[in-house]
Design a protein around this motif. Structure first.
Motif, PDB file in Angstrom:
ATOM      1  N   MET A   7       0.799  -1.190   0.018  1.00  0.00           N
ATOM      2  CA  MET A   7       0.070   0.098  -0.058  1.00  0.00           C
ATOM      3  C   MET A   7       0.944   1.459   0.236  1.00  0.00           C
ATOM      4  SD  MET A   7      -3.460   0.614   2.106  1.00  0.00           S
ATOM      5  CE  MET A   7      -2.331   0.829   3.842  1.00  0.00           C
ATOM      6  N   LYS A  58      -6.048  11.887   2.493  1.00  0.00           N
ATOM      7  CA  LYS A  58      -6.411  11.447   3.979  1.00  0.00           C
ATOM      8  C   LYS A  58      -7.844  12.008   4.139  1.00  0.00           C
ATOM      9  CE  LYS A  58      -1.790  10.633   5.822  1.00  0.00           C
ATOM     10  NZ  LYS A  58      -0.706  10.927   6.276  1.00  0.00           N
ATOM     11  N   ILE A  59      -8.200  11.144   5.243  1.00  0.00           N
ATOM     12  CA  ILE A  59      -9.462  11.799   5.642  1.00  0.00           C
ATOM     13  C   ILE A  59      -9.347  13.250   6.120  1.00  0.00           C
ATOM     14  CG2 ILE A  59     -11.199  11.576   7.664  1.00  0.00           C
ATOM     15  CD1 ILE A  59     -11.260   8.551   7.214  1.00  0.00           C
ATOM     16  N   TRP A  94     -14.530  18.057  12.195  1.00  0.00           N
ATOM     17  CA  TRP A  94     -15.440  17.213  13.367  1.00  0.00           C
ATOM     18  C   TRP A  94     -16.750  17.779  13.398  1.00  0.00           C
ATOM     19  CZ3 TRP A  94     -13.628  12.892  14.330  1.00  0.00           C
ATOM     20  CH2 TRP A  94     -12.474  12.489  14.288  1.00  0.00           C
ATOM     21  N   SER A 120     -22.131   6.619  13.057  1.00  0.00           N
ATOM     22  CA  SER A 120     -20.776   6.215  12.970  1.00  0.00           C
ATOM     23  C   SER A 120     -19.894   6.355  11.835  1.00  0.00           C
ATOM     24  CB  SER A 120     -20.879   4.665  13.457  1.00  0.00           C
ATOM     25  OG  SER A 120     -21.700   4.568  14.620  1.00  0.00           O
ATOM     26  N   LYS A 165      -6.305  -5.207   7.326  1.00  0.00           N
ATOM     27  CA  LYS A 165      -5.772  -4.179   7.024  1.00  0.00           C
ATOM     28  C   LYS A 165      -6.744  -2.942   6.964  1.00  0.00           C
ATOM     29  CE  LYS A 165      -1.130  -3.578   5.899  1.00  0.00           C
ATOM     30  NZ  LYS A 165      -0.637  -4.934   5.958  1.00  0.00           N
ATOM     31  N   ARG A 192      -6.690   1.378   6.444  1.00  0.00           N
ATOM     32  CA  ARG A 192      -5.827   2.665   6.214  1.00  0.00           C
ATOM     33  C   ARG A 192      -5.654   3.411   7.759  1.00  0.00           C
ATOM     34  NH1 ARG A 192      -9.062   5.706   2.005  1.00  0.00           N
ATOM     35  NH2 ARG A 192      -8.583   7.364   3.387  1.00  0.00           N
ATOM     36  N   ASP A 224      -5.120   6.489   8.305  1.00  0.00           N
ATOM     37  CA  ASP A 224      -5.860   7.786   8.539  1.00  0.00           C
ATOM     38  C   ASP A 224      -7.291   7.529   9.309  1.00  0.00           C
ATOM     39  OD1 ASP A 224      -6.727   6.966   5.968  1.00  0.00           O
ATOM     40  OD2 ASP A 224      -7.161   8.804   5.268  1.00  0.00           O
ATOM     41  N   ILE A 225      -7.784   6.341   8.774  1.00  0.00           N
ATOM     42  CA  ILE A 225      -9.076   5.751   9.331  1.00  0.00           C
ATOM     43  C   ILE A 225      -8.974   5.546  10.661  1.00  0.00           C
ATOM     44  CG2 ILE A 225     -10.915   4.265   9.091  1.00  0.00           C
ATOM     45  CD1 ILE A 225     -10.576   4.014   6.115  1.00  0.00           C
ATOM     46  N   ARG A 239      -6.665   6.700  12.327  1.00  0.00           N
ATOM     47  CA  ARG A 239      -6.623   7.709  13.659  1.00  0.00           C
ATOM     48  C   ARG A 239      -7.778   8.525  13.887  1.00  0.00           C
ATOM     49  NH1 ARG A 239      -1.507   6.963  11.533  1.00  0.00           N
ATOM     50  NH2 ARG A 239      -2.209   8.170   9.553  1.00  0.00           N
ATOM     51  N   THR A 240      -8.594   8.466  12.786  1.00  0.00           N
ATOM     52  CA  THR A 240      -9.799   9.209  12.872  1.00  0.00           C
ATOM     53  C   THR A 240     -10.871   8.614  13.952  1.00  0.00           C
ATOM     54  OG1 THR A 240      -9.795   9.805  10.634  1.00  0.00           O
ATOM     55  CG2 THR A 240     -11.889   9.982  11.648  1.00  0.00           C
ATOM     56  N   TYR A 241     -10.897   7.468  13.883  1.00  0.00           N
ATOM     57  CA  TYR A 241     -11.689   6.871  14.811  1.00  0.00           C
ATOM     58  C   TYR A 241     -11.185   6.548  16.213  1.00  0.00           C
ATOM     59  CZ  TYR A 241     -15.429   6.059  11.651  1.00  0.00           C
ATOM     60  OH  TYR A 241     -16.544   6.490  10.839  1.00  0.00           O
ATOM     61  N   LYS A 289      -9.603   8.919  17.572  1.00  0.00           N
ATOM     62  CA  LYS A 289     -10.302  10.384  18.071  1.00  0.00           C
ATOM     63  C   LYS A 289     -11.753  10.299  18.443  1.00  0.00           C
ATOM     64  CE  LYS A 289      -7.029  14.012  16.844  1.00  0.00           C
ATOM     65  NZ  LYS A 289      -6.709  13.986  15.559  1.00  0.00           N
ATOM     66  N   VAL A 290     -12.433   9.655  17.562  1.00  0.00           N
ATOM     67  CA  VAL A 290     -13.873   9.330  17.886  1.00  0.00           C
ATOM     68  C   VAL A 290     -14.070   8.651  19.171  1.00  0.00           C
ATOM     69  CG1 VAL A 290     -16.075   8.330  17.039  1.00  0.00           C
ATOM     70  CG2 VAL A 290     -14.656   9.608  15.470  1.00  0.00           C
ATOM     71  N   LEU A 350     -21.504   5.504  19.535  1.00  0.00           N
ATOM     72  CA  LEU A 350     -20.486   5.732  18.608  1.00  0.00           C
ATOM     73  C   LEU A 350     -19.063   5.378  18.994  1.00  0.00           C
ATOM     74  CD1 LEU A 350     -21.332   9.367  17.896  1.00  0.00           C
ATOM     75  CD2 LEU A 350     -21.736   7.407  16.439  1.00  0.00           C
ATOM     76  N   ALA A 386     -18.620   1.447  18.130  1.00  0.00           N
ATOM     77  CA  ALA A 386     -18.503   1.369  16.807  1.00  0.00           C
ATOM     78  C   ALA A 386     -17.031   1.774  16.563  1.00  0.00           C
ATOM     79  CB  ALA A 386     -19.605   2.050  15.977  1.00  0.00           C
ATOM     80  N   ILE A 441     -13.928  -0.287  15.066  1.00  0.00           N
ATOM     81  CA  ILE A 441     -12.976  -0.080  14.065  1.00  0.00           C
ATOM     82  C   ILE A 441     -11.644   0.084  14.012  1.00  0.00           C
ATOM     83  CG2 ILE A 441     -12.750   1.815  12.016  1.00  0.00           C
ATOM     84  CD1 ILE A 441     -15.667   2.064  12.266  1.00  0.00           C
TER      85      ILE A 441
END
Lengths: 99, 539
Positions: A1, A9-10, A14, A66, B2, B4, B6-7, B9-11, B13-14, B164, B167, B171
């Motif tokens: 990858m 990136k995302i 928020w 979510s 696997k 990603r 960035d996903i 890291r985002t989740y 934080k959530v 949340l 979930a 993730i």
């Protein structure tokens, strides 16, 4: 990858993503529940079905919330949920009008 | 698997933010919810036997009811008949009654004496079980919004955040899940240990947690959800209006209790009759609420199914017991309630829910600890936010537990002096809770954690101690299975909290000096001094 570049990136966004998830997610949920309530098993008159319909609002809504942080930007979240809302309400209203 | 970066890291934080905001409310909701699993047992222990109903043989109950409604105006309006193993008892509200929680409801218990004449005694209704339930539903937050408790709404929001958090937790755990699910690494520092146990508990009880989060959201916000539903229903009303019967009845026409017993046998053959609650008998809309119980099926209420009917015409207006007219949606909707209340597998099911609930509380406590560990910096003074969060976590969680346990001990002793116990429960709980939070902020989380856990241990130990002492006096404690279980569990918790208090103390003295869990330098020096003294003596 291969490594993602910064704009692949995302993006955080928020507040915008949360609000989009809360409001547009809720309206989309009600379109789905509306279709189920009228045209799902038992139709609109099945006893107790109104309670079942009320119960399924929150899990659908919270699942959409979510996943609304998966969108790359707040704009893609908005665009996707807008299209989803338009499609779902079109089906709901068309069914209501036709049947 | 696997995912990603960035996903993830985002989740992450959530997960962190939803958890940090909702964790403390949910902690109280969960451990108090565990206690409500055994609400009847707690009430049985809390109320002295002198304060409970006198039983009347089943074949005499009609005679008792007849005398009561002829003699007492309040009984003419409504009364309650409860069925026990081989007898029944009768009571009615002298003041209060109906829905909602009040602290000064007066009950009248009626029975027959040797001459078959009615005898009554008055008692203030004990609300300890209801108050624990209230703590479970509101986290102890006072106030109302419209006809709903503010605390219920706040817990509803917390439950949504919790959904949340679950979930997002799943993730970002997915990539490492297979590798490290059952790894409980004790040798890699306490932070690793907390993380591993947090993940293990969270994943193992995930279905339970999703169900609780979902049902709690519905319990808090069913009215707004119905409001939204009425929009998609259009002109169609959500609920059919029951037609009002114009016929009025005389109290003398009231069927015999035996008649209700037989009716229940036909409409709920798999259930045991628990109680009949007659209300509004003197109005045009009289009602009887029939509570029935089963050990092996889902029930709509915490401990019962309910049938509402007109007590004269026996016309059923609502029933949560399945019947010929119910649709496939009946059992499904009922299972949503049953899954929250854990009432479908008898006592074994309740024990499992009790443990799952406590594990849930542990999830929030350990989540907060992990947040603190992650933010730990290598400098003498930790960040202000860390110190505040540590003090809040310790003060709120341990303070709330200590408050409830103190109330449980106090109830036995309060009855020696007064009948007005319900308001004392509130004073005791909030006084202890507030003191615990103040101590945590003034003396620091480390000090408070050690001493609050010790206090909880001592107070838990006081429960079986009180039972022993008071069973010698005339405020007899009946030795039932439920009472023995309650005292044993209290004893076990005393041991657990004592051990964890020692563990916390050990860490405060020998763990990382800069942690929020470390005791101040002065007490460390004292320890070192005493060790030096010891070694000198040994020499």
């Amino acid at each position: 990858m291969s490594r993602l570049s910064q704009d692949e990136k995302i993006q955080a966004h928020w507040w915008r993503k949360s609000l989009i998830g809360v409001f547009m997610g809720l309206s989309f949920t009600y379109a789905l529940v509306g279709i189920f309530a009228w045209y799902g098993p038992g139709g609109i008159n099945a006893p107790m079905k109104v309670q079942f319909n009320m119960w399924i609002v929150s899990p659908i809504w919270l699942t959409i919330m979510s996943f609304s942080f998966m969108f790359k930007t707040a704009f893609t979240a908005f665009r996707t949920l807008l299209i989803a809302n338009i499609i779902a309400y079109s089906i709901f209203l068309a069914l209501r009008w036709a049947l | 698997m696997k995912i990603r970066g960035d996903i993830i890291r985002t989740y992450q934080k959530v997960h962190t933010w939803t958890g940090i905001i909702a964790g403390l409310f949910l902690f109280i909701g969960f451990y108090a919810g565990s206690l409500t699993m055994f609400k009847p047992a707690i009430e049985q222990w809390a109320i002295p036997t002198t304060q409970t109903a006198v039983k009347t043989p089943n074949d005499k109950i009609d005679q008792l009811v007849l005398q009561a409604i002829n003699k007492f105006d309040k009984a003419k309006q409504g009364f309650i008949v409860e069925f026990h193993q081989d007898a029944a008892s009768m009571k009615w509200y002298d003041s209060g009654g109906g829905r909602g929680l009040r602290l000064d409801d007066k009950l009248v218990y009626a029975s027959l004496n040797e001459n078959q004449e009615i005898e009554t005694k008055q008692a203030t209704k004990n609300e300890l079980g209801t108050l624990i339930d209230q703590l479970h539903r509101t986290a102890g937050i006072l106030g109302t919004v419209g006809h709903e408790d503010l605390g219920v709404l706040i817990l509803g929001v917390a439950a949504a955040l919790y959904f949340l958090a679950l979930a997002s937790g799943v993730i970002f755990l997915l990539p490492t899940l297979v590798k490290s699910l059952f790894a409980l690494r004790q040798n890699k520092g306490s932070s690793r240990f907390w993380l591993d146990s947090h993940n293990l508990v969270g994943i193992m009880s995930l279905p339970f947690h999703f169900i609780i989060a979902w049902t709690a959201v519905v319990f808090a916000f069913h009215d707004p959800f119905y409001g939204g539903l009425s929009v998609v229903y259009g002109d169609k009303p959500l609920f059919e209006r029951g037609e009002r019967s114009e016929q009025t009845y005389q109290l003398s026409e009231l069927p015999k209790i035996e008649h209700y017993i037989n009716t229940v046998k036909t409409i709920a053959p798999d259930h045991a009759l628990k109680s009949l609650e007659f209300s509004r008998l003197d109005t045009a809309s009289p009602s009887v609420t029939i509570a029935v119980q089963t050990q092996t099926q889902m029930m709509r209420g915490g401990y019962s199914d309910y049938i509402y009917m007109n007590p004269f015409s026996m016309k059923v207006s609502f029933s949560s017991v399945p019947n010929d007219q119910s649709s496939a949606y009946n059992p499904i909707v009922k299972s949503f309630f049953g899954l929250h209340f854990g009432n479908y597998a008898g006592d074994l099911g309740r024990w499992i829910y009790f443990i799952m609930g406590l594990m849930g509380a542990f999830l929030f406590y350990s989540g907060n600890l992990l947040w603190l560990e992650k933010r730990r910096v290598k400098q003498p003074q930790q960040q202000k936010s860390s110190r505040i969060m540590a003090a809040l976590t310790v003060g709120v969680c341990l303070g709330s537990i200590l408050g409830v346990v103190t109330t449980l001990v106090a109830t036995k002793w309060l009855y020696l002096f007064t009948q007005v116990v319900n308001i004392s429960y509130l004073y005791i709980y909030y006084a202890v809770f507030a003191s615990a939070i103040i101590i945590s902020f003034v003396k620091g989380a480390a000090f408070a954690a050690i001493h609050l856990q010790r206090l909880i241990a001592y107070t838990c130990a006081a429960i079986p101690f009180s039972t022993l002492v008071l069973s010698q006096s005339n405020h007899a404690v009946e030795l039932t299975t439920a009472n023995i279980a309650l005292n044993t569990v209290a004893g076990l918790f005393a041991v657990c909290f004592y051990l964890t208090a020692n563990k916390t103390k050990q860490r405060s003295l020998s763990g990382d000096k800069n942690s929020v869990w470390a005791m101040k330098a002065s007490s460390r020096q004292e320890k070192e001094k005493s060790q030096v003294c010891l070694t000198n003596i040994r020499k």
